[in-house]
Scaffold this active site. Structure first.
Site, mmCIF file in Angstrom:
data_model
loop_
_atom_site.group_PDB
_atom_site.id
_atom_site.type_symbol
_atom_site.label_atom_id
_atom_site.label_comp_id
_atom_site.label_asym_id
_atom_site.label_seq_id
_atom_site.Cartn_x
_atom_site.Cartn_y
_atom_site.Cartn_z
ATOM 1 N N LYS A 110 28.101 33.499 11.781
ATOM 2 C CA LYS A 110 29.007 33.845 12.866
ATOM 3 C C LYS A 110 30.387 33.151 12.658
ATOM 4 C CE LYS A 110 25.287 34.255 16.439
ATOM 5 N NZ LYS A 110 24.863 35.466 15.477
ATOM 6 N N SER A 111 30.754 32.549 11.451
ATOM 7 C CA SER A 111 32.078 31.975 11.483
ATOM 8 C C SER A 111 33.004 33.082 11.683
ATOM 9 C CB SER A 111 32.062 31.302 9.906
ATOM 10 O OG SER A 111 31.444 30.221 10.027
ATOM 11 N N LYS B 130 27.845 23.863 -1.079
ATOM 12 C CA LYS B 130 28.827 22.765 -0.772
ATOM 13 C C LYS B 130 28.987 21.746 -1.817
ATOM 14 C CE LYS B 130 27.908 23.612 4.125
ATOM 15 N NZ LYS B 130 27.562 23.160 5.407
ATOM 16 N N GLY C 115 16.381 16.329 5.447
ATOM 17 C CA GLY C 115 17.125 17.244 4.433
ATOM 18 C C GLY C 115 18.173 16.077 3.907
ATOM 19 N N ARG D 118 12.138 16.579 1.433
ATOM 20 C CA ARG D 118 11.047 16.971 0.340
ATOM 21 C C ARG D 118 11.006 16.591 -1.005
ATOM 22 N NH1 ARG D 118 11.173 23.644 0.121
ATOM 23 N NH2 ARG D 118 12.954 22.953 -1.149
HETATM 24 P P1 NDP Z 1 21.223 22.802 1.082
HETATM 25 O O1 NDP Z 1 20.661 24.171 0.251
HETATM 26 O O2 NDP Z 1 22.451 22.159 0.361
HETATM 27 O O3 NDP Z 1 20.145 22.021 1.277
HETATM 28 C C1 NDP Z 1 18.683 22.454 1.727
HETATM 29 C C2 NDP Z 1 17.904 21.171 2.353
HETATM 30 O O4 NDP Z 1 16.929 21.704 2.850
HETATM 31 C C3 NDP Z 1 17.240 20.268 1.155
HETATM 32 O O5 NDP Z 1 17.407 18.999 1.384
HETATM 33 C C4 NDP Z 1 15.849 20.903 1.016
HETATM 34 O O6 NDP Z 1 15.169 20.116 0.286
HETATM 35 C C5 NDP Z 1 15.604 21.378 2.319
HETATM 36 N N1 NDP Z 1 14.424 22.290 2.558
HETATM 37 C C6 NDP Z 1 14.880 23.587 2.284
HETATM 38 N N2 NDP Z 1 13.594 24.247 2.384
HETATM 39 C C7 NDP Z 1 12.587 23.396 2.721
HETATM 40 C C8 NDP Z 1 11.448 23.365 3.337
HETATM 41 N N3 NDP Z 1 10.685 24.651 3.476
HETATM 42 N N4 NDP Z 1 10.745 22.290 3.476
HETATM 43 C C9 NDP Z 1 11.411 21.086 3.484
HETATM 44 N N5 NDP Z 1 12.644 21.052 3.159
HETATM 45 C C10 NDP Z 1 13.280 22.243 2.757
HETATM 46 O O7 NDP Z 1 21.588 23.639 2.531
HETATM 47 P P2 NDP Z 1 22.768 22.881 3.348
HETATM 48 O O8 NDP Z 1 22.410 21.479 3.254
HETATM 49 O O9 NDP Z 1 24.119 23.333 3.114
HETATM 50 O O10 NDP Z 1 22.296 23.524 4.838
HETATM 51 C C11 NDP Z 1 20.966 23.084 5.293
HETATM 52 C C12 NDP Z 1 20.936 23.795 6.886
HETATM 53 O O11 NDP Z 1 21.919 23.284 7.837
HETATM 54 C C13 NDP Z 1 21.260 25.399 6.699
HETATM 55 O O12 NDP Z 1 20.089 25.898 7.485
HETATM 56 C C14 NDP Z 1 22.419 25.625 7.135
HETATM 57 O O13 NDP Z 1 22.538 26.949 7.723
HETATM 58 C C15 NDP Z 1 22.631 24.579 8.435
HETATM 59 N N6 NDP Z 1 23.931 24.210 8.596
HETATM 60 C C16 NDP Z 1 24.572 24.488 9.647
HETATM 61 C C17 NDP Z 1 25.857 24.095 10.132
HETATM 62 C C18 NDP Z 1 26.202 24.124 11.564
HETATM 63 O O14 NDP Z 1 27.767 24.274 11.731
HETATM 64 N N7 NDP Z 1 25.656 24.486 12.512
HETATM 65 C C19 NDP Z 1 26.706 23.558 9.237
HETATM 66 C C20 NDP Z 1 25.999 23.265 7.660
HETATM 67 C C21 NDP Z 1 24.697 23.586 7.802
HETATM 68 P P3 NDP Z 1 15.174 19.920 -1.352
HETATM 69 O O15 NDP Z 1 16.103 18.809 -1.634
HETATM 70 O O16 NDP Z 1 13.708 19.188 -1.538
HETATM 71 O O17 NDP Z 1 15.134 21.146 -1.970
#
Ligand code: NDP
Length: 275
Positions: free
Chosen positions: A15-16, A65, A126, A151
């Protein structure tokens, strides 16, 4: 007209563009802001193409990121601490990386939800780019503890060891990494879902009774009820919030970096909720 975009994969849900268009209108700035889908192995080349096309900057979303951090020539202090970047500015001096996620989340909790973080037990789920971005600003608010469950435990452990000096500077914060299984029997005042599990509609393996009295369950995802929010409702968390407020606040911070003007966030949040 100055050009900006959000880069991600996926990115269609972002939505940015709506938020930045509203900020531009509100502050009388002439700019356009689009969405760019980058190939998973092609973040840096996509950024180079955008610079060649005359873009002034981009926001960076999942999963780029860390790539954005690598691609910056200069980093702000908060991006350096986070090891992750969500805002790039392009200038003759090169690419400057910053991270506005933490400022956005903390502002949403403190000002929009009107809840203190100081003295609270915080659980961060996370250890990806978003989690890295918010950890430093959360520590600065002086919670009693911040536990990071992921995870892949190694990633949470690495995150904690990088942030330890920062946590020690904030005296009494207890900072620990753990697995989801380690959460059994623990309770928190604020639980923040910073995993991307909501994007794939997957539930996290969270134990019962995780929420203390008056607890906040905060999901960084927005736009629909995620399995985490459903779990929080079943577990009777007192307040359940999605990430729309954080999204608008981190966007306002990025807008300020690019344009030198700070937009009002409340009317934009209201319009987005109404839509
Ligand atoms: P990344 O891809 O960098 O990291 C994903 C994280 O989610 C990792 O820790 C991963 O674990 C974990 N993960 C993914 N799937 C699963 C699962 N099924 N079960 C458990 N852990 C899981 O993503 P981002 O950190 O950039 O983004 C994370 C979320 O935050 C997104 O949904 C994004 O849209 C949201 N977000 C929202 C913002 C806002 O302004 N509202 C701003 C920034 C992000 P592992 O390390 O084990 O792979």
């Amino acid at each position: 007209m100055d050009k900006y975009a959000v880069i991600g994969n996926p990115v269609a849900h972002s939505k940015s563009p709506l938020i930045h268009a509203a900020f531009a209108q509100q502050t009388n700035q002439a700019l356009e802001y689009g969405r760019v889908l980058a190939p998973l192995d092609g973040f840096a080349s996509t950024v180079r193409e955008l610079i060649d096309q005359g873009y002034q900057g981009v926001n960076v979303t999942v999963p780029f990121k860390f790539d954005a951090y690598e691609c910056a020539d200069q980093l702000s202090e908060r991006a350096l601490k986070a090891g992750a970047v969500n805002t790039l500015s392009f200038s003759a001096q090169g690419i400057v990386g910053d991270n506005t996620d933490g400022a956005g989340l903390v502002r949403d909790i403190l000002h929009n939800l009107n809840l203190p973080l100081q003295g609270k037990r915080v659980l961060l789920l996370g250890a990806g780019g978003a989690s890295e971005g918010v950890l430093g600003p959360i520590l600065q608010t002086q919670p009693t503890c911040v536990h990071i469950a992921n995870r892949t435990l190694d990633k949470a452990v690495a995150m904690v060891s990088r942030a330890k000096p920062n946590a020690q500077a904030n005296n009494t914060v207890e900072l620990e990494a753990c697995s989801f299984a380690d959460l059994a029997g623990k309770q928190y005042d604020i639980v923040i879902n910073a995993t991307s599990s909501g994007l794939s509609n997957e539930a996290l393996p969270l134990p019962p009774d995780l929420f203390a009295d008056h607890a906040l369950a905060y999901d960084m995802m927005y736009g629909r009820e995620t399995p985490f929010m459903h779990y929080a409702r079943q577990e009777s968390a007192s307040l359940i919030a999605d990430g729309l407020g954080m999204l608008v606040e981190q966007a306002a911070e990025a807008f300020f970096i690019w344009r030198g003007v700070r937009p009002e966030t409340a009317p934009v949040m209201q319009a987005m909720r109404a839509a």
